[in-house]
Design an enzyme around this catalytic site. Structure first.
Site, PDB file in Angstrom:
ATOM      1  N   HIS A 331       0.802  -1.217   0.000  1.00 61.22           N
ATOM      2  CA  HIS A 331       0.000   0.000   0.000  1.00 61.22           C
ATOM      3  C   HIS A 331       0.836   1.269   0.000  1.00 61.22           C
ATOM      4  O   HIS A 331       0.380   2.312  -0.452  1.00 61.22           O
ATOM      5  CB  HIS A 331      -0.956   0.012   1.213  1.00 61.22           C
ATOM      6  CG  HIS A 331      -2.173  -0.819   0.982  1.00 61.22           C
ATOM      7  ND1 HIS A 331      -2.219  -2.150   1.282  1.00 61.22           N
ATOM      8  CD2 HIS A 331      -3.377  -0.511   0.453  1.00 61.22           C
ATOM      9  CE1 HIS A 331      -3.412  -2.633   0.959  1.00 61.22           C
ATOM     10  NE2 HIS A 331      -4.138  -1.660   0.454  1.00 61.22           N
ATOM     11  N   GLY A 332       2.031   1.220   0.510  1.00 59.19           N
ATOM     12  CA  GLY A 332       2.839   2.431   0.473  1.00 59.19           C
ATOM     13  C   GLY A 332       4.137   2.317   1.214  1.00 59.19           C
ATOM     14  O   GLY A 332       4.317   1.446   2.079  1.00 59.19           O
TER      15      GLY A 332
END
Lengths: 475, 320
Positions: A331-332
């Protein structure tokens, strides 16, 4: 190009008219390949509207997985096959690492080195994060792994394969499609299906409702609070976290519904990505309903190869933790996402220990578990939204430090979001209780005219037309 | 082909009927807005109109005779259209302070003229009712396709509300306790304007031509406000509120040059742009005073009166 941009209002109908127009104007001729190439050009144009140069990354990923699949197919030994798979995975992950994780990992290494007295500056690679890079790379890698396993046949037509990787409705924020579903559809010459297209139009409207009336509306209040957390306290932080829970669902599910709707109008069927996730009775259940295409991707390509749950209990927990840590990192590039993934993994392990993942609850307990799960998910979303773990921690503490309610300038947006949320809740509750099968709701007039008109009215009245980006583009 | 046509017709029907419903709803709401009451207490005979700069600068609780009718996040245009009604309903008003500092002119800086009015509908949701269609710079707006969607969106009209007074609509003193002067990012500081302007024009002196090109609607609104005041035998005064380190923004040259050619000599000017505060804690940011600054400044004005110059005197004061 954004789905909620005015350019898309011209781009998409034009594509639909050209795509179906060619089929019916040139009756009797096989125009499938030609139409696929037109869709491919449209998809590349769609992506280039953001940053033209980054289309090279998309092309690179497509070429690498296409060639490696062909070589895997030609390989006579399992060892060679594996080699080409590893090449595809390494090259794709290298691109992902360079563009998404290099800065983060470099920062972590610098910090670690400085803590032992070594002041070494890792050279920067300061570039914009290409939108949707994790989505199309995972889709392409899924194809490579499927070819390696023999689950799908190798695609020899480059244009068809390139269209599979870059199909514009789901290119930048999913659903992450499998070759077994989408790739074969590009090879079937199907006619225009009225009911299927109408269902797509309705899904698009629902997606726009979620995005414009819930996500973009809620974001006004959420941004005001989270961008200046020190000026807010107690209730306003709590309300902002609830608003973000709504925002992220409206944003991501909205994108997905628009994507599925667009694909349906063009005659393609994409996988569902959301199934009323905020009605989940446990975190395990939540991941069966939230971002289904990613959860199943991780299940099939990470969790199962690690041994899944068909192993000792200890190893099952380990596999769960690894899978959700990777999911968090996907996700990041930030500790907040790592922590978010880890906590979701730990909670699922706890649920397995308690046996909650398999239990059937009675009505009262089910409501209680839905509320409990929603509360936990809500707190975890704070990690997702905050810029750093420190800000997240501060926000979570503030959420439980009750104070006067200061709604400020976002008051009107809160009222609008609440009204839109009631519409969302009613719809999802009816689906959850299977009340949407009622005859009157499925009447042609109600279904094809009244419901869409109501949605357009709601979008017009409650919508926020600031043209906000979709959150999941950054992943 | 017939099925495709049926599909297109179905969609068009839904979209057209949906839009008609929105328009009907909006029309009803506009009708409701016409009942807004603009009357002020009898002792209030001076009013201030302007954007957030004056909304933040004048704490009208410090005055007995003055009412602040500025509004944050809008230009003068949001009030000019209703100014005749305000003056007609309040015959006691004898002076209108029209906030008109250079900041408003610089709104279109960064080499990109601001799409005038757009954000007012999107973000602030000021009803159309509060705009004078002759002031709105249609040229800018019509080129911007976003504008059409904002018109369609009745959110602009603050639906579900039944607000009757000017205060309800956000016209008035806007006190803010914050002091974020030194926390602001570069984009909101003066460097943003200066560096962008410098890059494009090779000078940081804003010229009359540049102002003419970028600031037409705001300026038109100011001149229209003056015209309305004169029609109602009310004294219009160009009013400049304190600005943080104003001399860093730009020189006066282009601005005065512009004012000379567009404003009559009989216009009065009340210039407090270089008003000195004891320290920086009186500012909210580079553009606005906070409530402490507003109280300090308003008490000063209340005690010493508002010093007005004729246009000639003021230009001389500025070295022209």
């Amino acid at each position: 190009m954004l789905f909620n941009s005015y350019a898309f209002l011209f781009f998409f109908p034009l594509n639909v008219l050209v795509y179906w127009g060619i089929k019916y104007v040139m009756k009797g001729r096989n125009t499938l390949r030609f139409r696929n190439i037109l869709l491919l050009i449209a998809s590349y144009y769609f992506y280039m509207c953001w940053q033209p140069k980054y289309v090279l990354l998309l092309f690179f990923s497509t070429c690498v997985t296409y060639v490696s699949a062909l070589l895997m197919n030609k390989s006579t030994t399992q060892k060679k096959k594996k080699l080409w798979l590893v090449v595809a995975i390494v090259l794709n992950l290298l691109v992902l690492f360079l563009y998404k994780y290099y800065g983060f990992i470099g920062g972590v290494i610098s910090t670690l080195l400085s803590s032992i007295g070594l002041l070494i500056k890792i050279p920067g690679f300061d570039v914009l994060l290409p939108v949707g890079i994790s989505f199309y790379i995972f889709q392409a890698l899924g194809y490579s792994i499927d070819v390696y396993r023999g689950d799908t046949e190798v695609e020899k037509d480059f244009f068809t394969y390139a269209l599979f990787v870059s199909f514009f409705p789901q290119l930048v924020a999913g659903p992450i499609e499998r070759s077994t579903n989408l790739l074969r559809q590009f090879k079937e010459d199907r006619g225009f299906d009225y009911d299927f297209a109408i269902s797509g139009f309705k899904l698009m409207l629902w997606g726009y409702f979620l995005k414009l009336c819930i996500a973009d509306r809620a974001s006004i209040y959420v941004d005001a609070v989270f961008n200046n957390i020190n000026s807010h306290e107690g209730y306003s932080t709590l309300i902002a976290s609830i608003m973000f829970t709504l925002q992220i669902y409206g944003d991501f599910a909205g994108y997905t519904f628009i994507a599925i709707g667009c694909a349906r109008i063009l005659g393609f069927s994409l996988h569902d990505n959301f199934r009323r996730p905020y009605f989940s009775v446990s975190i395990t259940d939540f991941w069966r309903r939230w971002h289904i295409s990613l959860s199943t991707w991780f299940r099939d390509y990470v969790y199962f190869p690690l041994g899944g749950s068909r192993t000792t209990k200890g190893k099952t927990y380990r596999n769960l933790l690894i899978t959700f840590l990777v999911s968090g990192i996907w996700h990041g590039a930030n500790w907040t996402f790592v922590l978010w993934g880890a906590i979701h993994g730990i909670l699922q392990c706890i649920e397995r220990i308690l046996g909650w993942n398999k239990k059937c609850w009675n009505f009262g307990l089910k409501i209680l578990h839905i509320l409990l799960t929603l509360s936990v998910v809500n707190i975890m979303w704070v990690l997702f939204r905050a810029d750093s773990v420190a800000v997240a921690g501060k926000a979570i503490v503030q959420m439980f430090t009750f104070s006067d309610i200061t709604l400020g300038a976002g008051r009107l947006s809160l009222i609008f979001t609440a009204i839109a949320t009631m519409v969302l809740f009613t719809k999802e509750l009816m689906e959850e209780c299977k009340l949407n099968d009622a005859k009157i709701l499925n009447n042609v007039f109600v279904s094809n005219y009244l419901k869409p008109i109501f949605l357009i009215f709601c979008i017009g009245v409650l919508g926020c037309f600031d043209g906000g980006q979709f959150i999941y583009f950054q992943f | 082909m017939i099925i495709v046509r049926k599909f297109v017709l179905n969609i068009l029907t839904v979209i057209i009927v949906g839009c008609l419903c929105i328009c009907g709803f909006t029309w009803v709401d506009i009708h409701n807005l016409k009942r807004v009451d603009f009357s002020l207490p009898a002792e209030k005979h001076i009013v201030v109109i302007g954007p957030s700069t004056s909304a933040n600068a004048i704490d009208d609780t410090k005055f007995t005779s003055l009412k602040n009718m500025s509004r944050i996040a809008t230009e003068l245009t949001a009030i000019v259209s209703i100014l005749p009604r305000v003056l007609e309903q309040n015959m006691q008003i004898d002076t209108v302070l029209i906030h008109h500092d250079r900041f408003e002119y610089l709104y279109g800086a960064n080499g990109k003229p601001k799409l005038f009015g757009r954000h007012l509908f999107f973000r602030e949701r000021i009803p159309f009712y509060f705009y004078d269609p002759t002031i709105i710079y249609w040229g800018h707006m019509l080129r911007n396709v976003d504008f059409y969607a904002s018109i369609l969106n009745p959110d602009c009209y603050r639906i579900f509300s039944n607000w009757k007074t000017m205060d309800d609509w956000g016209f008035g003193y806007y006190g803010d306790d914050k002091c974020v002067l030194h926390d602001e990012n570069e984009e909101w500081s003066d460097f943003w304007y200066d560096s962008a302007y410098l890059e494009k024009y090779g000078t940081n002196v804003y010229t009359k031509e540049w102002i003419e090109e970028n600031c037409i609607p705001t300026d038109y609104a100011a001149r229209k406000a003056i015209e309305i005041c004169k029609e109602h035998n009310v004294v219009p005064v160009l009013f400049f509120t304190p600005l943080y380190q104003y001399d860093r923004w730009c020189t006066w040259e282009g601005y005065c040059d512009y004012v000379k050619s567009y404003y009559d000599n009989d216009i009065l000017v009340a210039d407090y742009e270089d008003f000195q505060f004891p320290d920086d804690s009186y500012y909210r940011d580079v553009h606005h005073l906070n409530s402490k600054g507003a109280a300090y400044f308003s008490e000063y004005l209340s005690k010493n009166g508002i010093k007005k110059y004729t246009m000639d005197e003021w230009l001389k004061l500025k070295g022209f």
